[in-house]
Design an enzyme around this catalytic site. Structure first.
Site, PDB file in Angstrom:
ATOM      1  N   ASP A  10       0.834  -1.197   0.000  1.00 12.97           N
ATOM      2  CA  ASP A  10       0.000   0.000   0.000  1.00 12.97           C
ATOM      3  C   ASP A  10       0.873   1.254   0.000  1.00 12.97           C
ATOM      4  O   ASP A  10       0.628   2.207  -0.753  1.00 12.97           O
ATOM      5  CB  ASP A  10      -0.918  -0.020   1.226  1.00 12.97           C
ATOM      6  CG  ASP A  10      -1.740   1.249   1.371  1.00 12.97           C
ATOM      7  OD1 ASP A  10      -2.601   1.509   0.508  1.00 12.97           O
ATOM      8  OD2 ASP A  10      -1.514   1.994   2.335  1.00 12.97           O
ATOM      9  N   GLU A  52      -1.970  -5.530  -3.333  1.00  9.39           N
ATOM     10  CA  GLU A  52      -1.033  -4.738  -2.544  1.00  9.39           C
ATOM     11  C   GLU A  52       0.044  -5.630  -1.927  1.00  9.39           C
ATOM     12  O   GLU A  52       1.234  -5.277  -1.920  1.00  9.39           O
ATOM     13  CB  GLU A  52      -1.782  -3.994  -1.433  1.00  9.39           C
ATOM     14  CG  GLU A  52      -2.645  -2.859  -1.943  1.00  9.39           C
ATOM     15  CD  GLU A  52      -3.489  -2.230  -0.864  1.00  9.39           C
ATOM     16  OE1 GLU A  52      -3.844  -1.042  -1.006  1.00  9.39           O
ATOM     17  OE2 GLU A  52      -3.831  -2.922   0.123  1.00  9.39           O
TER      18      GLU A  52
END
Length: 227
Positions: free
Chosen positions: A41, A113
């Site tokens: 992320d 992610e």
């Protein structure tokens, strides 16, 4: 096979694809992918910001922030996961599979992610290797999609209001899991400005809960005639 799924350390890829629900049903499996998700992320936020900075020299900070949110929101990351073949390789528990986990945008985006984070580690923390993988994905997103999503991002709209009317510091979100199953958690978020609570919301993941909190804050401001 897409290059992002080509690893020297196959165990690292395996961990990136492993959801908490799978580890819950297979305790000997080891670590799930949430730490890698955290890393991925952060990497995607940096690379998307850099990408937009170089590709839109005419845009200001507010517009770039909205566009970045659009490039890395749940829907778009889930789309990337499908494009590179991550969605069908996710390692999910039986309950998550029965609940349609392979088509769940939250699980798809979170796993994407995690794989980005793992790919970064597998390439000796070389950000250039990750950039070479994700920039073509950013290029593939139609301009009209970015514009439509960036125009409705509640967190950015609330932040803009705060920085125009209260403080230059961004709002602070405090988010925690309050219930749900391992494969379908429920999160609640509260948003604060200068230690004052402005809104609260719930969602299936941290990002959705924070957006709901921002929407709640905007609704209150509108009701009070401040927006």
């Amino acid at each position: 096979m897409h290059k992002i799924l080509t690893f020297r350390n196959e165990k690292l890829l395996r961990r990136a694809l492993t959801h908490r629900s799978y580890v819950h049903e297979n305790p000997g499996e080891g670590e799930h992918n949430e730490r890698l998700e955290f890393l991925g992320d952060a990497i995607l936020n940096f690379l998307s910001g850099e990408y937009l900075y170089h590709h839109h020299s005419e845009k200001g900070e507010d517009e770039l922030t909205r566009r970045r949110s659009a490039l890395v929101d749940e829907k778009q990351l889930a789309k990337f996961a499908e494009e590179v073949g991550i969605d069908l390789r996710m390692r999910l528990g039986r309950g998550a599979i029965l609940d349609g986990g392979f088509q769940n945008p939250n699980l798809q985006s979170s796993t994407f992610e995690a794989v980005v984070g793992a790919y970064y580690l597998d390439n000796n923390c070389d950000i250039e290797a990750v950039r070479a993988i994700v920039e073509p994905l950013f290029d593939s997103v139609p301009e009209q999609i970015v514009i439509s999503r960036s125009n409705v991002d509640s967190k950015n709209r609330f932040q803009e209001w705060v920085q125009r009317n209260v403080t230059t510091n961004p709002p602070e979100y405090i988010t925690k899991q309050v219930g749900g199953l391992s494969h379908a958690p429920v999160f609640t978020a509260k948003v604060f400005v200068n230690a004052k609570e402005y809104g609260e919301g719930k969602g299936r993941n941290k990002k959705d809960a924070e957006k709901a909190a921002a929407e709640n804050a905007l609704a209150k401001l509108k009701q009070e005639g401040m927006l």
